[in-house]
Design a protein around this motif. Sequence first.
Motif, PDB file in Angstrom:
ATOM      1  N   PRO A   7       1.420  -1.525  26.817  1.00 24.96           N
ATOM      2  CA  PRO A   7       1.492  -2.859  26.216  1.00 24.96           C
ATOM      3  C   PRO A   7       2.905  -3.199  25.740  1.00 24.96           C
ATOM      4  CG  PRO A   7       0.687  -1.300  24.609  1.00 24.96           C
ATOM      5  CD  PRO A   7       0.860  -0.518  25.891  1.00 24.96           C
ATOM      6  N   LEU A   8       3.124  -4.483  25.447  1.00 28.15           N
ATOM      7  CA  LEU A   8       4.357  -4.953  24.835  1.00 28.15           C
ATOM      8  C   LEU A   8       4.025  -5.532  23.464  1.00 28.15           C
ATOM      9  CD1 LEU A   8       6.050  -6.883  27.805  1.00 28.15           C
ATOM     10  CD2 LEU A   8       6.425  -4.508  27.115  1.00 28.15           C
ATOM     11  N   VAL A   9       4.982  -5.462  22.559  1.00 26.71           N
ATOM     12  CA  VAL A   9       4.852  -6.086  21.242  1.00 26.71           C
ATOM     13  C   VAL A   9       5.907  -7.183  21.149  1.00 26.71           C
ATOM     14  CG1 VAL A   9       5.041  -5.767  18.748  1.00 26.71           C
ATOM     15  CG2 VAL A   9       3.943  -4.008  20.144  1.00 26.71           C
ATOM     16  N   LEU A  10       5.487  -8.381  20.764  1.00 26.39           N
ATOM     17  CA  LEU A  10       6.403  -9.515  20.599  1.00 26.39           C
ATOM     18  C   LEU A  10       6.330  -9.978  19.149  1.00 26.39           C
ATOM     19  CD1 LEU A  10       8.375 -11.576  21.775  1.00 26.39           C
ATOM     20  CD2 LEU A  10       6.407 -12.997  22.407  1.00 26.39           C
ATOM     21  N   ILE A  11       7.447  -9.823  18.429  1.00 22.54           N
ATOM     22  CA  ILE A  11       7.526 -10.183  17.014  1.00 22.54           C
ATOM     23  C   ILE A  11       8.303 -11.485  16.886  1.00 22.54           C
ATOM     24  CG2 ILE A  11       8.329  -9.428  14.746  1.00 22.54           C
ATOM     25  CD1 ILE A  11       8.225  -6.543  15.818  1.00 22.54           C
ATOM     26  N   PHE A  12       7.761 -12.440  16.133  1.00 18.38           N
ATOM     27  CA  PHE A  12       8.445 -13.716  15.957  1.00 18.38           C
ATOM     28  C   PHE A  12       7.892 -14.445  14.744  1.00 18.38           C
ATOM     29  CE2 PHE A  12       4.786 -14.348  18.575  1.00 18.38           C
ATOM     30  CZ  PHE A  12       4.270 -15.591  18.245  1.00 18.38           C
ATOM     31  N   ASP A  13       8.584 -15.476  14.344  1.00 22.19           N
ATOM     32  CA  ASP A  13       8.153 -16.317  13.222  1.00 22.19           C
ATOM     33  C   ASP A  13       7.279 -17.418  13.790  1.00 22.19           C
ATOM     34  OD1 ASP A  13       7.801 -17.884  11.043  1.00 22.19           O
ATOM     35  OD2 ASP A  13       9.914 -18.184  10.588  1.00 22.19           O
ATOM     36  N   GLY A  14       5.966 -17.258  13.693  1.00 21.14           N
ATOM     37  CA  GLY A  14       5.042 -18.216  14.300  1.00 21.14           C
ATOM     38  C   GLY A  14       4.584 -19.304  13.379  1.00 21.14           C
ATOM     39  N   HIS A  15       5.142 -19.375  12.162  1.00 21.03           N
ATOM     40  CA  HIS A  15       4.667 -20.378  11.205  1.00 21.03           C
ATOM     41  C   HIS A  15       5.294 -21.748  11.464  1.00 21.03           C
ATOM     42  CE1 HIS A  15       2.528 -17.429   8.757  1.00 21.03           C
ATOM     43  NE2 HIS A  15       3.540 -16.626   8.992  1.00 21.03           N
ATOM     44  N   LYS A  16       6.523 -21.766  11.961  1.00 20.44           N
ATOM     45  CA  LYS A  16       7.169 -23.046  12.249  1.00 20.44           C
ATOM     46  C   LYS A  16       6.670 -23.625  13.567  1.00 20.44           C
ATOM     47  CE  LYS A  16      11.430 -21.965   9.733  1.00 20.44           C
ATOM     48  NZ  LYS A  16      12.906 -21.802   9.841  1.00 20.44           N
ATOM     49  N   SER A  17       6.429 -22.792  14.546  1.00 25.21           N
ATOM     50  CA  SER A  17       5.928 -23.239  15.847  1.00 25.21           C
ATOM     51  C   SER A  17       4.649 -22.467  16.162  1.00 25.21           C
ATOM     52  CB  SER A  17       6.971 -23.002  16.937  1.00 25.21           C
ATOM     53  OG  SER A  17       8.151 -23.694  16.666  1.00 25.21           O
ATOM     54  N   PRO A  18       3.503 -22.946  15.677  1.00 26.39           N
ATOM     55  CA  PRO A  18       2.258 -22.185  15.856  1.00 26.39           C
ATOM     56  C   PRO A  18       1.952 -21.953  17.328  1.00 26.39           C
ATOM     57  CG  PRO A  18       1.941 -24.043  14.354  1.00 26.39           C
ATOM     58  CD  PRO A  18       3.280 -24.209  14.994  1.00 26.39           C
ATOM     59  N   ILE A  51       9.227  -3.150  22.695  1.00 26.27           N
ATOM     60  CA  ILE A  51       9.124  -3.875  21.421  1.00 26.27           C
ATOM     61  C   ILE A  51      10.153  -4.999  21.440  1.00 26.27           C
ATOM     62  CG2 ILE A  51       9.281  -3.707  18.911  1.00 26.27           C
ATOM     63  CD1 ILE A  51       8.591  -0.737  19.179  1.00 26.27           C
ATOM     64  N   TYR A  52       9.699  -6.253  21.393  1.00 23.89           N
ATOM     65  CA  TYR A  52      10.572  -7.419  21.523  1.00 23.89           C
ATOM     66  C   TYR A  52      10.556  -8.277  20.261  1.00 23.89           C
ATOM     67  CZ  TYR A  52      11.566  -6.829  26.501  1.00 23.89           C
ATOM     68  OH  TYR A  52      12.034  -6.355  27.706  1.00 23.89           O
ATOM     69  N   ASN A  53      11.665  -8.969  20.064  1.00 19.82           N
ATOM     70  CA  ASN A  53      11.782  -9.973  19.009  1.00 19.82           C
ATOM     71  C   ASN A  53      12.383 -11.231  19.622  1.00 19.82           C
ATOM     72  OD1 ASN A  53      14.173 -10.671  16.471  1.00 19.82           O
ATOM     73  ND2 ASN A  53      12.031 -11.261  16.393  1.00 19.82           N
ATOM     74  N   CYS A  54      11.778 -12.382  19.362  1.00 21.57           N
ATOM     75  CA  CYS A  54      12.364 -13.654  19.803  1.00 21.57           C
ATOM     76  C   CYS A  54      12.578 -14.541  18.582  1.00 21.57           C
ATOM     77  CB  CYS A  54      11.481 -14.353  20.838  1.00 21.57           C
ATOM     78  SG  CYS A  54       9.917 -14.999  20.228  1.00 21.57           S
ATOM     79  N   HIS A  55      13.665 -15.293  18.621  1.00 22.97           N
ATOM     80  CA  HIS A  55      13.998 -16.158  17.487  1.00 22.97           C
ATOM     81  C   HIS A  55      14.846 -17.321  17.976  1.00 22.97           C
ATOM     82  CE1 HIS A  55      14.093 -17.245  13.392  1.00 22.97           C
ATOM     83  NE2 HIS A  55      15.318 -16.859  13.116  1.00 22.97           N
ATOM     84  N   GLU A  56      14.851 -18.383  17.199  1.00 26.29           N
ATOM     85  CA  GLU A  56      15.529 -19.623  17.561  1.00 26.29           C
ATOM     86  C   GLU A  56      16.884 -19.713  16.868  1.00 26.29           C
ATOM     87  OE1 GLU A  56      14.371 -24.405  17.639  1.00 26.29           O
ATOM     88  OE2 GLU A  56      13.184 -22.966  16.504  1.00 26.29           O
ATOM     89  N   LEU A  57      17.903 -20.029  17.654  1.00 24.80           N
ATOM     90  CA  LEU A  57      19.261 -20.199  17.144  1.00 24.80           C
ATOM     91  C   LEU A  57      19.668 -21.650  17.375  1.00 24.80           C
ATOM     92  CD1 LEU A  57      21.932 -18.994  16.076  1.00 24.80           C
ATOM     93  CD2 LEU A  57      22.503 -18.389  18.421  1.00 24.80           C
ATOM     94  N   GLY A  58      20.085 -22.344  16.311  1.00 22.71           N
ATOM     95  CA  GLY A  58      20.377 -23.773  16.407  1.00 22.71           C
ATOM     96  C   GLY A  58      21.862 -24.095  16.366  1.00 22.71           C
ATOM     97  N   PHE A  59      22.245 -25.168  17.067  1.00 28.83           N
ATOM     98  CA  PHE A  59      23.625 -25.641  17.085  1.00 28.83           C
ATOM     99  C   PHE A  59      23.616 -27.154  16.863  1.00 28.83           C
ATOM    100  CE2 PHE A  59      23.565 -21.836  19.658  1.00 28.83           C
ATOM    101  CZ  PHE A  59      24.729 -21.156  19.293  1.00 28.83           C
ATOM    102  N   GLN A  60      24.528 -27.629  16.012  1.00 27.88           N
ATOM    103  CA  GLN A  60      24.729 -29.068  15.823  1.00 27.88           C
ATOM    104  C   GLN A  60      25.995 -29.465  16.573  1.00 27.88           C
ATOM    105  OE1 GLN A  60      22.787 -31.166  14.380  1.00 27.88           O
ATOM    106  NE2 GLN A  60      21.450 -29.990  13.004  1.00 27.88           N
TER     107      GLN A  60
END
Length: 414
Positions: free
Chosen positions: A282-293, A178-187
Motif C-alpha cells: 500500500p501507499l500512504v498519502l498525508i495531506f491537509d484535507g480540511h481546506k480542500s475536503p 509514504i507520501y506528503n502533498c501540500h499546496e504552495l502559493g504565489f502572488q
Amino acid sequence: MPSRNHLDKIGQKKKKKWTEKAMEKALIEVKSGRCTVRQAAKEFGVPKSSLGDRVSGRVTPGSRSGPAQLITSADEQLLVEFSLYMSKHGFPLTKQQVVSFASSIYKRQHRRVAFSKLGQTWWLNFRKRQEKNISIQPADSIVRGRTVCVRKEAVDQFFCLLSSVIEAHRLRDKPYQIYNCHELGFQLGRKRVNLPKSTSLGCKPVAGSRDHVSVLVCFSAAGEDIPPFIVYSKAYPGGVCYKTEGPLNALYGWSDSGCINSDLFKKWFLKHFLVWAPKERPLVLIFDGHKSPVNLEVVESARKEDIVLLCLPPYCSHILQPLDAGLFAELKQRFASLTDDTSAPNTHFAVSKKEFSSVFKKTYQLSKEEEGIRTVKEGFSKCGIYPLNRFAINGSNLMPSHSISSITEAKPSV
C-alpha cells in the motif's frame, strides 16, 4: 424546517404495528384460497386495505411505505462507510459535508435534476436511521479554531493513527511508499515591487493588480516526486507556452481563486497521482484535507487502489507538514533569486501568468538536485513522519494537555 422532535412524533403516530412476515403469511393464505382478505387480515393482524393492495397488485409485496427514498439503501450504506472511513483517518465530517456528499450521490442517480432535494428533513431522517452506526458530537472549539499553538492531544492522536497505519501495513522501512502533498502559493504582481529582506515570498502582491497561482507538490519520504500540479486563477494564460515551457509531465488546472478545491484535488488524484505513483502497495498519502475536503470518488478509488489517506490535524502544517518544514522555504528562495533585479537591490521583477511555468520549472529543478532531495528527507524527519518519531516535535509548540472526549472507532462522529 422540521425539528427532530417533530419528526419523532410523526414517526410515533405512523409507526406500523404489523410485520412484513405477517403480511407475507396473510398473502399466501389469500392466494391459496383458504381465507378471504378480511379473514386473513384479522387472523394475522395486518391492515385489510394494505393486504388488499398487495393481492390486487397495486402494491408490490415487500415494498416500503412512505415517500420514495431519495438515495438507495445501498448508496446510503456506502455513505455511512465513507463517513466512518473519514473519521478513522482524521477527517470527521460535518453535517454540511455529509449532506453535500449525499447530494452528489443523488445527482449521480438523477443526472437531469438541476438541484438537490436533500435538506434538513433528509438529514434528520438519516440520523435516525443510522443512529446505531454514527454519533454526532459538537466540534471542539480548540481543535477546530485557529490557535497560536497546536494542542498536544491533536498531535498525539495523529501519531497514534500514523503509527497504527505504518505498523499494520509494514511500512516502517519503506519511505518510498509514504507520501506528503501540500499546496504552495504565489502572488504574481504586474509591476516591479520592492521586497523587504524578511519576506519569504518571491513576489509581493500589488493591491488590485495580482494573480494567484498555486502548485500542488507531492514527495515521498525517500525524496521521489510526483510531477507538480499548477493551478491558475480565473483562467489559463493565453497560448500553449505555459505547458511547453513548464516542469516535465506537470498537470495544469484553474479555479476562480487559483487555489486547490475538491474537484481539482479529485482530478489530481485520479488522473495524476495514480498514474505517477509507484506500483508497490500500500501507499500512504498525508495531506491537509480540511481546506480542500476529499470527495466520495477519491476515497472509493483510494480504497480500491490500496492507498491510505491520512489527514493532518487542523492548523498543524507548520510542525507536521514535511514539505512545509523544509522544501517550500528553499523553493521560495530559489524563485526569488530567479526574479532578482541585479540593478536594484531588494527588488524583484514581477512574473506574469504566461511566464510563471517557465520560471517555476527552473525553481522546481532544485528538488531534483542532491540538496533538494536531502531537504525533503529532512522535512519528513523534522516532523517525525519518517523515521517515525513522536518526540521529534518540539514540546514548546504544543498547548498543555487537558482532558477531551475521544472519538471511538465503533461509532465515529460526524
